[in-house]
Design an enzyme around this catalytic site. Structure first.
Site, mmCIF file in Angstrom:
data_model
loop_
_atom_site.group_PDB
_atom_site.id
_atom_site.type_symbol
_atom_site.label_atom_id
_atom_site.label_comp_id
_atom_site.label_asym_id
_atom_site.label_seq_id
_atom_site.Cartn_x
_atom_site.Cartn_y
_atom_site.Cartn_z
ATOM 1 N N PRO A 1 11.811 -11.867 -3.697
ATOM 2 C CA PRO A 1 12.062 -10.429 -3.823
ATOM 3 C C PRO A 1 10.805 -9.677 -4.260
ATOM 4 C CG PRO A 1 12.947 -11.613 -5.720
ATOM 5 C CD PRO A 1 12.431 -12.657 -4.763
ATOM 6 N N ARG B 1 5.357 6.248 1.538
ATOM 7 C CA ARG B 1 6.601 5.808 2.177
ATOM 8 C C ARG B 1 7.341 6.923 2.931
ATOM 9 N NH1 ARG B 1 10.457 3.739 0.411
ATOM 10 N NH2 ARG B 1 10.630 2.054 1.908
ATOM 11 N N CYS C 1 -4.351 17.364 2.913
ATOM 12 C CA CYS C 1 -4.640 18.346 3.955
ATOM 13 C C CYS C 1 -3.943 18.030 5.266
ATOM 14 C CB CYS C 1 -6.136 18.438 4.158
ATOM 15 S SG CYS C 1 -6.971 18.991 2.682
ATOM 16 N N GLU C 2 -2.672 17.831 5.238
ATOM 17 C CA GLU C 2 -1.925 17.751 6.489
ATOM 18 C C GLU C 2 -0.460 18.102 6.253
ATOM 19 O OE1 GLU C 2 -1.241 13.515 7.933
ATOM 20 O OE2 GLU C 2 -3.176 13.336 6.925
ATOM 21 N N TYR D 1 5.795 -0.566 -3.662
ATOM 22 C CA TYR D 1 4.970 -0.083 -2.554
ATOM 23 C C TYR D 1 4.449 1.340 -2.775
ATOM 24 C CZ TYR D 1 7.102 -4.223 -0.482
ATOM 25 O OH TYR D 1 7.523 -5.513 -0.254
#
Ligand code: LLP
Length: 424
Positions: free
Chosen positions: A286, A323, A352-353, A381
Site C-alpha cells: 500500500p 493530481r 501560469c496556465e 503523491y
C-alpha cells in the site's frame, strides 16, 4: 455555529474543530502552523500514519495469517521521516529506482524488507539492489532476466530472491493513467509469457525464484478486482511467496467510502487461501492508503477575483499537487477557521496556465485575502510529485503529534532553485 461542525472522515485521524471553529490536526492549530511555517505547507499527522500502518498489520493477524509483510510503496510519500516512521512500525518498503532505494536505506529499513520494482531499470540500479541485498527484486520483463543473469553471475553471495511481475489481464476500475493490471500494460509479463519467463528464472543459479507479483492499479474501491487478480495468477504454479501489490483506494471527498483496511486485508487473505493454497507468504504494497488521509495542504488566499465565476487564488497549485491536473482528481477545501459556507468558487493555483485549478466549484465560507485554506487528503503523491514550475520553491513537510509540530522536510529556498547550475 462552529460547535455544530463535524469533520468528515477525509481529515487526518484525531483532527477536530476547536470551540472557535478552527481546525486542529495532531493537537496543533493550523492557523498557527501557517503563521509559523508559512504556506503552502504539507501538514502530516503522525498518529494517522501509525494508525493506518497498524491497521494493515492487525488486518493480517485478525485474518489468522502470520507470514506476511506490509510493504510501504514509498513513491506515495518518499520523505525520509515518513519512511523512517513506517520502518519503526515494522513495515517493509517498495522502491522503484536507485533513488528510492537510497532513501529507504537512509531511512533505516532493513534491506531484507525492501522490494525493488520498475519497468525500466538500468544496470547500475540492479547492481545497487544486488549489492544492498534487498529482500526481493521484482522481475518485469525478459530484458530484466537478461540483465539479472549477467549481473548476478559473478556474485559471491547467496542467490538473490526474485518475484516475477505478471500483468494478470485484470484492469482496475480507475483512471486509465493509474490502471496497470490490464494485459496491454507497460508493466509485467503477460499470462501467456509468464511460464517461459518462470522457467528461465528458475534455471538461473544467481537467482532464487520465490513467487509472483501483480499490481492492478491505484485508487481501487472494489475488492472483487483484487480477488480476480489472485484467481488469474493462480494457474501459473505453486510458489511460496505472492506479492499482491498496492492500490487500495481512499476517500478524497466526504461521500466516498472505500473498503476499510481490515476488510481489504481479509479479502486478500481469503482469496489467497482459496486460490493459492494455505501457508503462503503474502506481501502487499500500500502507498496511498497509508499516507493520503494523514496529510493536508495549507495555503493562503492571495486574491479573490469575480468575473463569470469567483476565482480564489492561493499561493501554491500544480507545483504542490499535480493530481487534479493529471487525473482530474477531485478534492475538497475549507477555510481553516470557517468550515462550511456556500460561496461557490474555483480554487486556483498561482501557476501560469489556465489548467492550474485545484478545485472547481468548491463551496467555501466567503473566502478573503489572507484566509488559510486547507485541502485534505494530500499526503499521497503530493510531495512525491511536487515540482518547481514557475520557480516556486517546493513546500515543507510538517509533522504534527500531541500538540507539537516539527519540520521534517524544509521549504526550498530561492538559492535551491539554482543549486545545480554549473556555470554560475
Ligand atoms: N506497488 C506498485 C508496484 C506500484 O506501482 C504502486 C503504485 C503501488 C504499489 C502503490 O499503489 P497505491 O497503494 O499507492 O495505489 N501518481 C498516481 C498514482 C500512481 C501509482 C503508481 N504505482 C496518483 O497520484 O494517483
Amino acid at each position: 455555529m462552529a460547535s455544530v461542525q463535524t469533520l468528515s472522515h477525509v481529515y487526518p485521524i484525531g483532527s477536530r474543530l476547536d470551540d472557535h471553529g478552527r481546525l486542529q490536526i495532531g493537537g496543533c492549530d493550523v492557523l498557527e502552523l501557517a503563521e509559523r511555517f508559512g504556506t503552502p505547507a504539507y501538514v502530516v499527522s503522525e498518529e494517522d500514519l501509525r494508525t493506518r500502518a497498524r491497521a494493515f498489520l492487525d488486518g493480517f493477524r485478525a485474518a489468522g495469517h502470520e507470514d506476511f509483510e506490509v510493504v510501504f510503496a514509498s513513491k506515495a510519500f518518499p520523505a525520509t521521516a515518513v519512511m523512517a516512521l513506517f520502518a519503526k512500525e515494522g513495515l517493509g518498503c517498495d522502491v522503484a529506482s536507485a533513488g528510492e532505494l537510497h532513501l529507504a536505506l537512509r531511512a533505516g529499513f532493513d534491506p531484507a524488507k525492501l522490494v525493488f520494482h520498475g519497468n525500466a531499470r538500468d544496470d547500475a540500479e540492479f547492481v545497487a539492489a544486488l549489492d544492498a541485498r534487498v529482500g526481493y527484486i521484482v522481475v518485469d520483463s525478459g530484458d530484466d532476466i537478461d540483465r539479472l543473469e549477467r549481473l548476478s553471475a559473478g556474485l559471491a553471495a547467496a542467490p538473490q530472491p526474485v518475484l516475477l511481475r505478471v500483468a494478470p489481464g485484470v484492469s482496475g476500475h480507475t483512471h486509465e493513467k493509474i490502471s496497470t493490471g490490464q494485459a496491454d500494460s507497460k508493466f509485467g509479463v503477460s499470462l501467456q509469457e509468464a511460464p517461459a519467463a518462470l522457467e528461465r528464472l528458475a534455471a538461473l543459479p544467481g537467482l532464487d525464484l520465490q513467487g509472483l507479483h501483480f499490481h492492478l492499479g491505484s485508487q481501487l474501491f472494489t475488492l472483487e478486482t483484487f480477488r480476480d487478480g489472485v484467481a488469474a495468477i493462480a494457474p501459473l504454479g505453486d510458489f511460496p511467496v505472492y506479492d499482491l501489490g498496492g492500490g487500495l483506494g481512499v476517500a478524497y471527498t466526504a461521500e466516498q467510502e472505500p473498503p476499510a483496511i481490515e476488510d481489504y486485508v481479509a479479502a486478500l487473505v481469503e482469496a489467497a487461501r482459496e486460490q493459492l493454497g494455505p501457508g503462503k507468504r503474502l506481501l502487499i504494497e500500500p502507498g496511498r492508503a497509508l499516507v493520503a488521509n494523514g496529510g493536508v495542504t495549507l495555503y493562503r488566499v492571495v486574491g479573490v477575483k469575480r468575473n463569470v465565476s469567483t476565482w480564489v487564488a492561493v499561493d501554491g497549485g500544480m507545483s504542490d499537487n499535480l493530481r487534479p491536473m493529471l487525473y482530474g482528481a477531485r478534492y475538497e477545501a475549507q477555510v481553516a477557521d470557517r468550515f462550511g459556507g456556500s460561496t461557490r468558487v474555483h480554487l486556483t493555483g498561482k501557476h501560469c496556465e489556465s489548467g492550474d485549478v485545484l478545485i472547481r466549484d468548491a463551496l467555501l465560507d466567503d473566502p478573503r485575502v489572507g484566509d488559510v485554506i486547507v485541502v485534505p487528503v494530500t499526503g499521497a503523491y503530493g510531495h512525491a510529485m511536487a515540482n518547481n514550475y514557475n520557480g516556486v520553491p517546493r513546500a515543507p513537510v510538517i509533522f504534527v503529534a500531541d500538540g507539537e509540530a516539527r519540520v521534517v522536510v524544509r521549504r526550498e529556498t530561492l538559492d535551491d532553485l539554482h543549486a545545480r547550475d554549473v556555470d554560475g
